[in-house]
Design an enzyme around this catalytic site. Structure first.
Site, short mmCIF file in Angstrom:
data_model
loop_
_atom_site.label_atom_id
_atom_site.label_comp_id
_atom_site.label_asym_id
_atom_site.label_seq_id
_atom_site.Cartn_x
_atom_site.Cartn_y
_atom_site.Cartn_z
N ASN A 258 41.20 35.54 33.84
CA ASN A 258 42.60 35.16 33.70
C ASN A 258 42.78 33.70 34.10
O ASN A 258 42.01 33.16 34.90
CB ASN A 258 43.51 36.09 34.52
CG ASN A 258 43.61 35.71 35.98
OD1 ASN A 258 44.27 34.73 36.35
ND2 ASN A 258 42.93 36.47 36.84
N TYR A 273 58.30 42.19 43.78
CA TYR A 273 58.77 43.57 43.74
C TYR A 273 57.83 44.42 42.88
O TYR A 273 57.22 43.92 41.94
CB TYR A 273 60.20 43.64 43.19
CG TYR A 273 61.17 42.84 44.03
CD1 TYR A 273 61.69 43.37 45.20
CD2 TYR A 273 61.50 41.53 43.69
CE1 TYR A 273 62.55 42.63 46.01
CE2 TYR A 273 62.35 40.77 44.49
CZ TYR A 273 62.87 41.33 45.65
OH TYR A 273 63.69 40.58 46.45
N HIS A 378 38.43 47.05 43.40
CA HIS A 378 38.97 47.34 42.06
C HIS A 378 37.97 48.06 41.17
O HIS A 378 36.77 48.09 41.44
CB HIS A 378 39.52 46.06 41.42
CG HIS A 378 38.51 45.07 40.91
ND1 HIS A 378 38.20 44.95 39.58
CD2 HIS A 378 37.79 44.12 41.54
CE1 HIS A 378 37.33 43.96 39.42
NE2 HIS A 378 37.06 43.44 40.60
N GLU A 425 42.76 44.12 38.69
CA GLU A 425 42.42 42.98 39.56
C GLU A 425 42.09 41.76 38.73
O GLU A 425 42.46 40.64 39.08
CB GLU A 425 41.24 43.36 40.47
CG GLU A 425 40.88 42.31 41.51
CD GLU A 425 39.85 41.29 41.06
OE1 GLU A 425 39.56 40.35 41.83
OE2 GLU A 425 39.33 41.41 39.92
N ASN A 520 40.80 37.77 45.23
CA ASN A 520 40.44 39.17 45.37
C ASN A 520 41.56 39.95 46.04
O ASN A 520 42.51 39.37 46.54
CB ASN A 520 39.12 39.33 46.11
CG ASN A 520 38.20 40.31 45.41
OD1 ASN A 520 38.48 41.50 45.37
ND2 ASN A 520 37.10 39.82 44.84
N ALA A 536 32.74 41.82 52.84
CA ALA A 536 31.31 41.59 53.05
C ALA A 536 30.57 41.94 51.77
O ALA A 536 30.90 42.91 51.10
CB ALA A 536 30.80 42.45 54.21
N ARG A 537 29.54 41.14 51.44
CA ARG A 537 28.68 41.46 50.31
C ARG A 537 27.35 40.74 50.49
O ARG A 537 27.23 39.84 51.32
CB ARG A 537 29.32 41.08 48.97
CG ARG A 537 29.56 39.59 48.75
CD ARG A 537 30.91 39.20 49.20
NE ARG A 537 31.39 37.94 48.62
CZ ARG A 537 32.17 37.11 49.28
NH1 ARG A 537 32.51 37.36 50.53
NH2 ARG A 537 32.61 36.01 48.71
N TYR A 553 28.23 36.24 35.20
CA TYR A 553 29.57 36.58 35.68
C TYR A 553 30.58 36.73 34.53
O TYR A 553 30.73 35.84 33.70
CB TYR A 553 30.02 35.46 36.62
CG TYR A 553 31.42 35.54 37.18
CD1 TYR A 553 31.82 36.59 38.00
CD2 TYR A 553 32.33 34.53 36.92
CE1 TYR A 553 33.09 36.63 38.54
CE2 TYR A 553 33.61 34.55 37.46
CZ TYR A 553 33.99 35.60 38.26
OH TYR A 553 35.26 35.64 38.79
N HIS A 554 31.22 37.90 34.45
CA HIS A 554 32.29 38.21 33.49
C HIS A 554 31.83 38.14 32.03
O HIS A 554 32.64 37.92 31.13
CB HIS A 554 33.50 37.28 33.69
CG HIS A 554 34.32 37.62 34.90
ND1 HIS A 554 35.52 36.99 35.19
CD2 HIS A 554 34.11 38.49 35.91
CE1 HIS A 554 36.01 37.48 36.32
NE2 HIS A 554 35.16 38.40 36.77
N SER A 629 52.68 12.84 65.54
CA SER A 629 51.90 13.30 66.68
C SER A 629 51.51 14.76 66.50
O SER A 629 52.30 15.57 66.00
CB SER A 629 52.71 13.16 67.97
OG SER A 629 52.05 13.80 69.04
N ASP A 667 49.05 47.88 69.73
CA ASP A 667 50.10 47.32 68.87
C ASP A 667 50.17 45.81 68.99
O ASP A 667 50.41 45.09 68.01
CB ASP A 667 51.46 47.95 69.22
CG ASP A 667 51.65 49.31 68.55
OD1 ASP A 667 50.75 49.74 67.81
OD2 ASP A 667 52.71 49.93 68.78
N HIS A 690 50.99 32.98 55.30
CA HIS A 690 50.17 32.83 56.51
C HIS A 690 50.09 31.34 56.85
O HIS A 690 49.67 30.53 56.03
CB HIS A 690 48.77 33.40 56.27
CG HIS A 690 48.06 33.86 57.50
ND1 HIS A 690 47.75 33.01 58.54
CD2 HIS A 690 47.59 35.08 57.87
CE1 HIS A 690 47.11 33.69 59.48
NE2 HIS A 690 47.00 34.95 59.11
#
Length: 751
Positions: A258, A273, A378, A425, A520, A536-537, A553-554, A629, A667, A690
């Site tokens: 994509n 949404y 996925h 995905e 991902n 992890a992979r 790839y793909h 600063s 918590d 984030h």
């Protein structure tokens, strides 16, 4: 006024004497009971299991339950047909996964659907690129499909190479070679070489950055269209044959993918949404992140034909040259003999709202059923998906089976475990994002962690981990308990081989762990909701193997056979990855105290603050002129470090039998990642919230630390209004300082 029960008195008399008799009798009975209880207690066998011992025994049983032959069988089963999102084949696979997860013993397994915008080629008007002469006659056309691999010639429903969500159109124009299509590549062409891409068709090689960023850069440069190709320099390992004799990409192979720039929005028509039946949708033309120009991928044989006669300027640097037998001149246009020829794109793909299906399975927790640990990967693939995603889906399947085996034998985790097989995905992380949007309120209040499980292998050199700093010590702990599958490391742990092969450059005497970027399904959980995440992979040696990703790839050549013959014939690396992912989930779901360490977050924040400050020192004069600063940020990091140390000390002293105290501290750990979320999001990217980590604005795949400050300073010397530009830097520093300080507050002892 209320009278305390201890103040009630009764007159002496026969009734009182009778009471004393019964009191003595009752006391004697209680005494005998206690004596018997104590004798029984001390007479218990010394090997009685403690909660910790039971946890370790069950974890060992779980890890031993996972088998290479099962993963191999699942991978074969998942790769015999294409499973493109939105097709019948992928629905059938979802139903198969659902049925088998039920059989494995999960408490519930549901198909959850969404109606999202997908993109497919027009079956009647194929996409291709041509070279035309001055009369408009086509003198060269690119291939319409890839030559199928041996044994797959009769398989139908193989979608030809295309760029999903490309704009439709038939633009024609002079060709310009733009190297990798990075921001700096376009700067080089425009600012240093004086080459204007406006009105041109550009050709970029795959690699270095996310393809959608290449398309966005071409749009910003004014290009009419962009052609993407896989250069042998980036998609062929030296000394390795093309598939099927080796694992390199054949010249007729092309990378699907994509080309959206969603920036975390999910379905382009329902940003923010869930894409359910009742949801309001934008017009297709107004969808978020859709490219405005045609895009098409080709193989390197076709690319060589397009680039062979390029004219114009020589490449500005040797780094602009790939491994094709061409000059890599940048153009614009062809050499004198072919100067009247142009390139024409023919792109007819259609975007349409299509139903997709996630599979969601659950094992309910015993002590804290309202705390969720999620393992997701996925299921949809561009074609057969031998590596991406089915090497990951097969591992998830075996992890689910192993958890189910323990449950059938009477075990349950402390916390609820949710397993997810995501759809779509490949079309922009749509299945995971829509599910997280629909369940955002629950996830924000109950989500402990998300472990991602896409491709299990992209090489066979060593482990690669990307995760939140909260998980560093958990990852190290789990890998110390898993045997290394690597040759030459017999009898040693995975941690030892990983550290030997890829030591950290930031921290002493530990293996390298990378920042989370995007590209991902962890994206929505980490970057939008602030749920601690990791992946992890098994990967290649990034210091030596300079080709991008993995060569096929793909493409149609990503088959079961390429994995079984070349990448992992014994499937021992798959098993190792299953044990890492499964071990992380087990510890997160079953440890009494959450295995997060906030001190590692403090170290990371300090490291990232120094990196961004050192970057700013390239502009010493401006820092003085505009009174910029970083003191507030460093002060906040110092405060966070002190509070994290204090919190860790309290954690060591807790009585783990005090359920309320345990829950309270857990918590605080669970919500720490959430404390780094800014509800307003990053500038221009409201779904990336984030403050400490975000995908790079210039490469979605890469993670950036303190992204608000980084983006404000990027190319700042070329911004027209320097005063406004440095005001934005100051604003972003203040947001970062506030966020770190506020996060520190969440770790303080509850009053």
């Amino acid at each position: 006024m209320w009278t305390s029960l201890g103040a009630v008195t009764e007159p002496a008399g026969p009734r009182a004497a009778s009471g004393r008799f019964w009191a003595v009798t009752l006391g004697a009975a209680v005494g005998l009971f206690l004596l018997g209880f104590l004798i029984g207690w001390f007479a218990k066998p010394v090997e009685e299991k403690t909660p910790l011992r039971h946890h370790e025994e069950m974890k060992a049983a779980f890890m031993a339950e996972m088998k290479t032959e099962n993963i191999k069988h699942f991978l074969f089963n998942f790769t015999q047909r294409p499973h493109l999102a939105g097709t019948k084949e992928n629905l059938y696979l979802a139903q198969q996964v659902q049925a088998e997860w039920k059989e494995f013993g999960l408490d519930s397994v549901q198909l959850v659907h969404y109606d999202v915008l997908l993109s497919y080629p027009d079956e009647n008007q194929p996409n291709y690129v041509s070279v035309i002469d001055e009369h408009g006659n086509e003198v060269f056309n690119t291939s319409l499909s890839e030559p199928p691999p041996a044994g797959y010639e009769a398989v139908g429903d193989v979608v030809p190479p295309y760029s999903a969500f490309s704009a439709q159109g038939v633009p024609e124009g002079e060709l310009v070679y733009v190297n990798y299509g990075r921001t700096e590549d376009f700067f080089k062409l425009e600012r240093e070489m004086g080459i204007n891409c406006s009105g041109k068709i550009v050709i970029a090689r795959y690699g270095k950055i996310f393809r959608g960023n290449k398309v966005k850069n071409a749009e910003l440069a004014g290009a009419k269209g962009i052609i993407l190709y896989s250069d042998p320099a980036d998609y062929c390992a030296p000394g390795v044959d093309p598939y099927p004799n080796g694992w390199n990409l054949p010249g007729g192979g092309a990378q699907r993918g994509n080309v959206l720039n969603l920036n975390g929005a999910g379905d382009p028509l329902t940003p923010g949404y869930p894409a359910k039946e009742y949801t309001y949708r934008l017009d297709k033309a107004s969808g978020v992140g859709l490219p405005k120009i045609p895009v098409h991928p080709i193989g390197y044989h076709d690319a060589e034909s397009l680039l062979r006669n390029m004219g114009g300027s020589a490449p500005p640097h040797s780094s602009w040259k790939g491994n094709l037998n061409v000059s890599y001149n940048v153009g614009p246009g062809f050499t004198t003999n072919y100067s009247t020829r142009k390139v024409k794109m023919h792109i007819h793909s259609n975007n349409k709202v299509t139903r997709i299906y996630n599979v969601i399975g659950t094992i309910r927790g015993t002590v804290e059923p309202d705390r969720y640990v999620i393992l997701g990967g996925h299921r949809d693939s561009w074609v057969f998906g031998g590596i991406d995603p089915q090497s990951g889906a097969a591992v998830v399947h075996e992890i689910v089976r192993s958890f189910g085996k323990l449950k059938k034998e009477g075990w349950r985790p402390r916390r609820t475990v949710i397993f997810a097989s995501w759809d779509a995905e490949e079309f922009g992380l749509l299945g995971s994002t829509e599910w997280a949007e629909e369940n955002a309120k629950l996830l924000q209040s109950r989500g402990v962690a998300y472990i991602n499980a896409d491709s299990s292998i992209e090489g066979n050199y060593t482990l690669r981990v990307d995760c939140t700093p909260l998980m560093y010590r958990l990852v190290y702990s789990v890998t110390k308990e898993i045997p290394s599958p690597d040759e030459g490391f017999e009898g040693k742990s995975l941690y030892e081989s990983w550290y030997k092969k890829n030591p950290s450059t930031e921290y002493k005497e530990v293996p390298r762990i990378n920042k989370l970027g995007s590209g991902n399904d962890f994206e929505v959980f980490f970057q939008r909701l602030g749920i601690a995440s990791g992946r992890a992979r098994y990967s290649k040696n990034w210091n030596v193997e300079k080709y991008s990703s993995y060569p096929v790839y793909h493409s149609v050549y990503e088959t079961y056979e390429i994995v079984e013959r070349f990448y992992d014939p014994s499937f021992k690396n798959h098993l190792t990855v299953a044990q890492v992912r499964g071990g992380l989930v087990f510890e997160l779901a079953n440890s009494v105290l959450l295995p997060f360490d906030c001190r590692d977050y403090a170290s990371a924040l300090s490291n990232y603050a120094h990196i961004i400050y050192n970057m700013s020192r390239n502009h010493e004069e401006e820092l003085t002129i505009y009174n910029v600063s970083f003191d507030a940020l460093f002060s906040a990091v110092k405060n966070f470090t002190e509070v994290a140390d204090s919190f860790h000390d309290r954690l060591q002293q807790i009585d783990i039998n005090n359920l309320l105290a345990v829950r309270s501290l857990n918590d605080q750990l669970m919500f720490l990642e959430r404390a780094f979320i800014d509800p307003l999001g990053l500038p221009g990217r409201p779904f990336y919230r984030h403050v400490i980590f975000a995908p790079s604005s210039h490469n979605k795949y890469a993670g950036e630390s303190f992204p608000g400050i980084y983006d404000a300073m990027f190319d700042i010397k070329n911004k027209a209004d320097q005063d406004e530009a440095w005001k934005e830097v100051k604003r972003q520093i203040s947001i970062a300082a506030f966020t770190v300080q506020a996060a520190a507050g969440t770790l303080k002892e509850v009053a």
